[in-house]
Design an enzyme around this catalytic site. Sequence first.
Site, mmCIF file in Angstrom:
data_model
loop_
_atom_site.group_PDB
_atom_site.id
_atom_site.type_symbol
_atom_site.label_atom_id
_atom_site.label_comp_id
_atom_site.label_asym_id
_atom_site.label_seq_id
_atom_site.Cartn_x
_atom_site.Cartn_y
_atom_site.Cartn_z
ATOM 1 N N ASP A 16 0.886 -1.305 -0.220
ATOM 2 C CA ASP A 16 -0.058 -0.045 0.037
ATOM 3 C C ASP A 16 1.031 1.248 -0.040
ATOM 4 O OD1 ASP A 16 -2.406 1.455 0.103
ATOM 5 O OD2 ASP A 16 -2.731 1.374 2.286
ATOM 6 N N GLU A 95 -7.093 5.241 -8.390
ATOM 7 C CA GLU A 95 -8.412 5.545 -7.828
ATOM 8 C C GLU A 95 -8.996 6.473 -8.712
ATOM 9 O OE1 GLU A 95 -10.548 6.110 -3.304
ATOM 10 O OE2 GLU A 95 -8.512 5.338 -3.711
ATOM 11 N N LYS A 132 -9.865 1.655 -8.629
ATOM 12 C CA LYS A 132 -10.711 1.881 -7.334
ATOM 13 C C LYS A 132 -11.888 2.916 -7.169
ATOM 14 C CE LYS A 132 -7.925 1.774 -3.631
ATOM 15 N NZ LYS A 132 -7.059 2.074 -2.696
ATOM 16 N N THR A 156 -13.496 0.308 -2.640
ATOM 17 C CA THR A 156 -12.548 0.803 -1.261
ATOM 18 C C THR A 156 -13.467 1.598 -0.480
ATOM 19 O OG1 THR A 156 -10.587 1.919 -0.830
ATOM 20 C CG2 THR A 156 -11.676 2.899 -2.485
ATOM 21 N N PHE A 178 -11.659 -1.873 5.490
ATOM 22 C CA PHE A 178 -10.821 -0.938 5.988
ATOM 23 C C PHE A 178 -10.585 -1.434 7.620
ATOM 24 C CE2 PHE A 178 -9.542 3.114 3.526
ATOM 25 C CZ PHE A 178 -9.449 2.255 2.495
#
Length: 318
Positions: A16, A95, A132, A156, A178
């Site tokens: 990440d 994203e 994303k 996400t 998350f």
Amino acid sequence: MNQLEQLKKYTKVVIDSGDIENITHYTPYDATTNPSLVLKAIQMKKYEYLLQKSINYAKKKGGLKNQIVTNATDKIIVSIGAEILKKIPGVVSSEVDSRLSFNTEKSIKKAKKLISLYEVEFGIDRSRILIKLASTWECIQAAKKLEQEGIHCNLTLLFSFAQARACAESKVFLISPFVGRISDWYSINYSSNKYRSSLDPGVQSVKKIYEYYKKHDYKTIIMGASFRNIKQVLSLSGCDCLTISPELLSILQAKNKLITKKLFIPKKIYAKPIKKLSHSEFLWLHNQDPMAVEKLSQGIRQFGTDQYLLEEIVTKNM
């Protein structure tokens, strides 16, 4: 074997990070980025060249100032992804602007633009890209359409079981629950004490999703994300994927203590179809989880702020 090497036996490890130089050190299979990571990376001196190349590209395309800024920021996102793909064998997640999180058609349009940049400007096939999107109803519907066109998506900012259900029912390629942000909320709102790893609310959320997906034979990949500590990571050993920060990967790499697999596919699979959530049912179930409502909204706002800051950097350097 160190703990990172052991973890890779049970779970696909994803880094990440937007820092390209971090990638090769931990030999992950895939990588993820987000607006915060892109913003952080583009402010590093070593990536100034990507910023300037993206601005030059956008100026050459022309248009009004806001169009140039938008084209430059899109090119930055894709440029960082393209550089990362040189370092890994798998896929990278890029994203869509979170300010589009409540507009299905605009999210689809932006996703296709990012894919086109990868394919036309860098010669990278869409099979190596995950788009994303925030796990709003609108973006889940966007992902459903994009998947039908061969564009895989990573949903996400996923905090509620309703979000996880809707993603699976829409045949989304991958979700990112998350873990850390869920645990943060419970720590702040219910107790000042740290949760034990076995009772950690973020860990429990992913376990529930994992068991549900596997029991009902959903093909959507589960990738635990947003970890705060090593205990959370190791408690989800056996999950399809885990995306981990360089800081935590470094700790795993330095430890040799034996780890074990924690998540297992259940022996009994329930093949009977489940009635899909309607829009109103999704909104009601998601609304019943105050943590998820707050953290989804907060996450979208934060990524939106980071997008604005990235645009400001582009504007100042034009």
